[in-house]
Design a protein around this motif. Structure first.
Motif, PDB file in Angstrom:
ATOM      1  N   TRP A 205       6.680 -10.006 -51.544  1.00  0.00           N
ATOM      2  CA  TRP A 205       7.570 -11.118 -51.202  1.00  0.00           C
ATOM      3  C   TRP A 205       8.427 -11.526 -52.389  1.00  0.00           C
ATOM      4  CZ3 TRP A 205       9.269 -12.569 -46.755  1.00  0.00           C
ATOM      5  CH2 TRP A 205       8.480 -12.419 -45.600  1.00  0.00           C
ATOM      6  N   ALA A 206       7.857 -11.521 -53.573  1.00  0.00           N
ATOM      7  CA  ALA A 206       8.619 -11.882 -54.776  1.00  0.00           C
ATOM      8  C   ALA A 206       9.765 -10.895 -54.994  1.00  0.00           C
ATOM      9  CB  ALA A 206       7.691 -11.913 -55.988  1.00  0.00           C
ATOM     10  N   PHE A 207       9.483  -9.618 -54.829  1.00  0.00           N
ATOM     11  CA  PHE A 207      10.508  -8.584 -55.001  1.00  0.00           C
ATOM     12  C   PHE A 207      11.610  -8.737 -53.959  1.00  0.00           C
ATOM     13  CE2 PHE A 207      11.891  -4.205 -53.844  1.00  0.00           C
ATOM     14  CZ  PHE A 207      12.621  -3.935 -54.993  1.00  0.00           C
ATOM     15  N   LEU A 208      11.222  -8.995 -52.722  1.00  0.00           N
ATOM     16  CA  LEU A 208      12.192  -9.141 -51.636  1.00  0.00           C
ATOM     17  C   LEU A 208      13.118 -10.332 -51.878  1.00  0.00           C
ATOM     18  CD1 LEU A 208      13.354  -8.653 -48.801  1.00  0.00           C
ATOM     19  CD2 LEU A 208      11.382  -9.868 -47.863  1.00  0.00           C
ATOM     20  N   ILE A 209      12.547 -11.479 -52.190  1.00  0.00           N
ATOM     21  CA  ILE A 209      13.344 -12.698 -52.379  1.00  0.00           C
ATOM     22  C   ILE A 209      14.264 -12.560 -53.587  1.00  0.00           C
ATOM     23  CG2 ILE A 209      13.217 -15.172 -52.886  1.00  0.00           C
ATOM     24  CD1 ILE A 209      10.545 -15.172 -51.302  1.00  0.00           C
TER      25      ILE A 209
ATOM     26  N   LEU B 164      12.898  -4.670 -64.987  1.00  0.00           N
ATOM     27  CA  LEU B 164      11.779  -5.616 -65.038  1.00  0.00           C
ATOM     28  C   LEU B 164      11.591  -6.304 -63.693  1.00  0.00           C
ATOM     29  CD1 LEU B 164      12.302  -7.227 -68.547  1.00  0.00           C
ATOM     30  CD2 LEU B 164      10.359  -5.828 -67.831  1.00  0.00           C
ATOM     31  N   ASN B 165      12.690  -6.602 -63.047  1.00  0.00           N
ATOM     32  CA  ASN B 165      12.626  -7.201 -61.722  1.00  0.00           C
ATOM     33  C   ASN B 165      11.908  -6.280 -60.749  1.00  0.00           C
ATOM     34  OD1 ASN B 165      13.259  -9.126 -59.667  1.00  0.00           O
ATOM     35  ND2 ASN B 165      14.974  -7.854 -59.035  1.00  0.00           N
ATOM     36  N   ASN B 166      12.141  -4.994 -60.915  1.00  0.00           N
ATOM     37  CA  ASN B 166      11.550  -4.000 -60.023  1.00  0.00           C
ATOM     38  C   ASN B 166      10.108  -3.667 -60.387  1.00  0.00           C
ATOM     39  OD1 ASN B 166      11.706  -2.137 -57.856  1.00  0.00           O
ATOM     40  ND2 ASN B 166      12.103  -0.472 -59.280  1.00  0.00           N
ATOM     41  N   LEU B 167       9.728  -3.888 -61.684  1.00  0.00           N
ATOM     42  CA  LEU B 167       8.412  -3.462 -62.150  1.00  0.00           C
ATOM     43  C   LEU B 167       7.464  -4.614 -62.474  1.00  0.00           C
ATOM     44  CD1 LEU B 167       9.547  -0.599 -64.574  1.00  0.00           C
ATOM     45  CD2 LEU B 167       8.622  -0.343 -62.274  1.00  0.00           C
ATOM     46  N   THR B 168       7.978  -5.842 -62.454  1.00  0.00           N
ATOM     47  CA  THR B 168       7.153  -6.996 -62.825  1.00  0.00           C
ATOM     48  C   THR B 168       5.885  -7.079 -61.988  1.00  0.00           C
ATOM     49  OG1 THR B 168       9.006  -8.298 -63.644  1.00  0.00           O
ATOM     50  CG2 THR B 168       7.093  -9.520 -62.912  1.00  0.00           C
ATOM     51  N   ASP B 169       6.004  -6.763 -60.695  1.00  0.00           N
ATOM     52  CA  ASP B 169       4.827  -6.848 -59.824  1.00  0.00           C
ATOM     53  C   ASP B 169       3.686  -5.989 -60.343  1.00  0.00           C
ATOM     54  OD1 ASP B 169       6.187  -4.503 -59.333  1.00  0.00           O
ATOM     55  OD2 ASP B 169       6.497  -4.857 -57.198  1.00  0.00           O
TER      56      ASP B 169
ATOM     57  N   GLY C 284      13.502  -5.142 -49.626  1.00  0.00           N
ATOM     58  CA  GLY C 284      13.922  -5.541 -50.962  1.00  0.00           C
ATOM     59  C   GLY C 284      14.774  -4.472 -51.621  1.00  0.00           C
ATOM     60  N   ASN C 285      14.377  -3.209 -51.477  1.00  0.00           N
ATOM     61  CA  ASN C 285      15.177  -2.110 -52.022  1.00  0.00           C
ATOM     62  C   ASN C 285      16.528  -2.000 -51.333  1.00  0.00           C
ATOM     63  OD1 ASN C 285      13.837  -0.696 -54.198  1.00  0.00           O
ATOM     64  ND2 ASN C 285      12.237  -0.172 -52.744  1.00  0.00           N
TER      65      ASN C 285
END
Length: 512
Positions: free
Chosen positions: A421-425, A255-260, A369-370
């Motif tokens: 940015w959300a994924f990176l942070i 979910l963290n990876n796909l929420t965007d 982020g990855n």
């Protein structure tokens, strides 16, 4: 050193299929974006694949890792019968969950399509449900191949699947589509009309994937050897009790990876991008996201080899030192990939058709982020090896909360750059929290200064290079390759004491 070589060898072998799979995903981007030039047409495809990732995690219930853990306790030919029993129990649970859940989605596909905002794409949801069911069931035979060290069979099966998927994409999305639309070979139009329906369009991407994955049952029929359906609760409870926290961890991570991709369409204000709808923005972001897969190559290749390897080394007193060395070189490889792609975005962008290239700015952030997620995966072995998987759940739930909050705050302000940015942070927060907790419960002598230095150095080079824009590819590509060569030279200079023995061996090998 022999253990390190074994891990490196397995990582390289698994990497063949992983690199091929991800590269195909990368190479399919031009086929798909040039075939469907309006970004909005691929938006539902992006959404469905996001949900496929979520559901696959739920279906498998973390039982891949549980299988590794319990099968590793029964090494050797003399314990093969017990390993087969663990395999049967694990696969029986996953198959039951997959069958029930897939049937429910098929029955309720119409209301689900309406709830997702795609009422005309019921068939796509049904194909996606079947695809998830097949992938979940096949996850356990693939895990068995890894536990038993049959990496070649694993790779061959993956490569056949990849080849078939590409051929089917070319057949449906290029040949049948073009012939149906009268671009060439009019004499074959009746045949093309039989296979291709314009109303399905991008849905053929899903169908190609589904047909290719269904062939796994034939290719890997020997991996089911000895399977007997069994759902005895005492044994199943042991597996599920161990696996469930890992599933929650994996679900939060997915979910963290796909929420965007799940939130972008909902939170993007109308008219944020002039002349583009929210569907267009999602299609653009989803295709640009594919260009960030190169870090995932290293992560997935390493993961396939590392899980059974480190579980097998759980009782080895040298495991922490080995994990530290592995992580150091993992960071170096990932940073090199990040720098290489980020410096050459003008070249990588040619993979996408013109309307999709406006989103290329997200790629360096997504790759970083990855990279952080990859480091998190490496250092997360402490809670798996020490059977403290609850900490993994805690960490990923925190990361998920950060992702939700930042997407909600940043998408209305920054659009799909807010997603990046959300994924990176969030990835950084998870990595940092895992490291701090790990040092308390399972100390590993990581070389933090080395990792920080490489990430900072690579980031500084990417940032400085962004100030010099060269429109001519004949000039920009050599310039960026020279910068990348400079970066690699610095890595070699810093790590020369480690690299020098390898160079000496390479020079001696032809005459030995």
């Amino acid at each position: 050193m022999s253990a390190f070589k074994k891990l490196a060898s397995d990582t390289a072998l698994y990497g063949i299929s992983t690199i091929a799979a991800r590269s195909v995903n990368f190479l399919l981007a031009p086929i798909q974006t040039y075939a469907f030039k309006q970004p909005a047409s691929l938006a539902s495809n992006v959404t469905l694949y996001a949900w496929i990732g979520v559901l696959l995690t739920i279906y498998t219930l973390g039982l891949e890792t549980a299988f590794f853990r319990f099968a590793a306790r029964n090494k050797g030919a003399e314990n093969e019968a017990e390993r087969v029993q663990v395999f049967s129990r694990t696969l029986s649970i996953v198959a039951t969950i997959s069958a029930v859940a897939t049937a429910l989605i098929l029955v309720f596909s119409v209301p689900l399509a309406q709830a997702m905002g795609y009422p005309d794409e019921v068939l796509f949801i049904q194909w996606a449900a079947l695809l998830v069911g097949i992938d979940a069931i096949m996850a356990i035979p693939f895990a068995r191949l890894r536990v038993e060290g049959r990496a070649k069979q694993f790779v061959i099966a993956k490569l056949i699947n990849i080849g078939l998927n590409v051929l089917l994409n070319v057949f449906f999305v290029i040949l049948c589509k073009d012939i149906t639309e009268g671009d060439y070979l009019p004499q074959l139009q009746p045949l093309a009309n039989f296979f291709y329906r314009p109303s399905i369009g991008p849905g053929y991407i899903l169908l190609a994937n589904l047909l290719a994955n269904a062939l796994y049952f034939l290719i890997l029929r020997n991996a089911f050897r000895g399977f007997r359906f069994t759902l005895a609760w005492p044994e199943a409870k042991t597996l599920v009790t161990y696996a469930f926290p890992i599933m929650l961890t994996g679900l939060a991570a997915v979910l963290n990876n796909l929420t965007d991709r799940l939130f972008l369409r909902e939170f993007l204000p109308d008219g944020f991008y002039p002349g583009q709808t929210a569907e267009d923005a999602l299609g653009i972001y989803g295709q640009c996201f594919k260009l960030s897969v190169f870090i995932s190559l290293a992560i997935q290749s390493f993961k396939f080899a590392a899980e059974p390897f480190f579980f097998g080394k759980a009782e080895d007193k040298n495991a922490p030192d080995l994990l530290a060395r592995v992580t150091k070189w993992f960071v170096i490889v990932c940073v090199a990939l990040w720098v290489a792609v980020s410096l050459n975005m003008d070249l990588a962008g040619l993979v996408l058709s013109k309307k999709y290239r406006v989103g290329l700015g997200v790629v360096p952030l997504l790759m970083l982020g990855n990279l952080f997620l990859g480091v998190y995966y490496n250092i997360s072995f402490w809670f798996k090896l020490s059977d403290k998987t609850k900490y993994g759940t805690l960490i990923t739930v925190v990361g998920l909360a950060v992702t939700f909050l930042l997407n909600w705050l940043l998408i209305p302000q920054l659009g799909y750059m807010g997603c990046a940015w959300a994924f990176l942070i969030s990835s950084f927060v998870m990595m940092a929290l895992c490291y701090v907790l790990g040092e308390k419960h399972y100390p590993v002598p990581y070389n933090v200064a080395s990792a920080v230095g490489y990430v900072a150095g690579g980031g500084l080079l990417i940032y400085l290079a962004s100030f010099i824009q060269i429109r001519n590819l004949w000039l920009s590509v050599p310039y960026h390759l020279a910068l990348f060569g400079l970066f690699l030279s610095c890595v070699v200079a810093v790590e020369w004491d480690t690299i020098r023995p390898l160079v000496r061996r390479a020079k001696k090998s032809p005459t030995s």
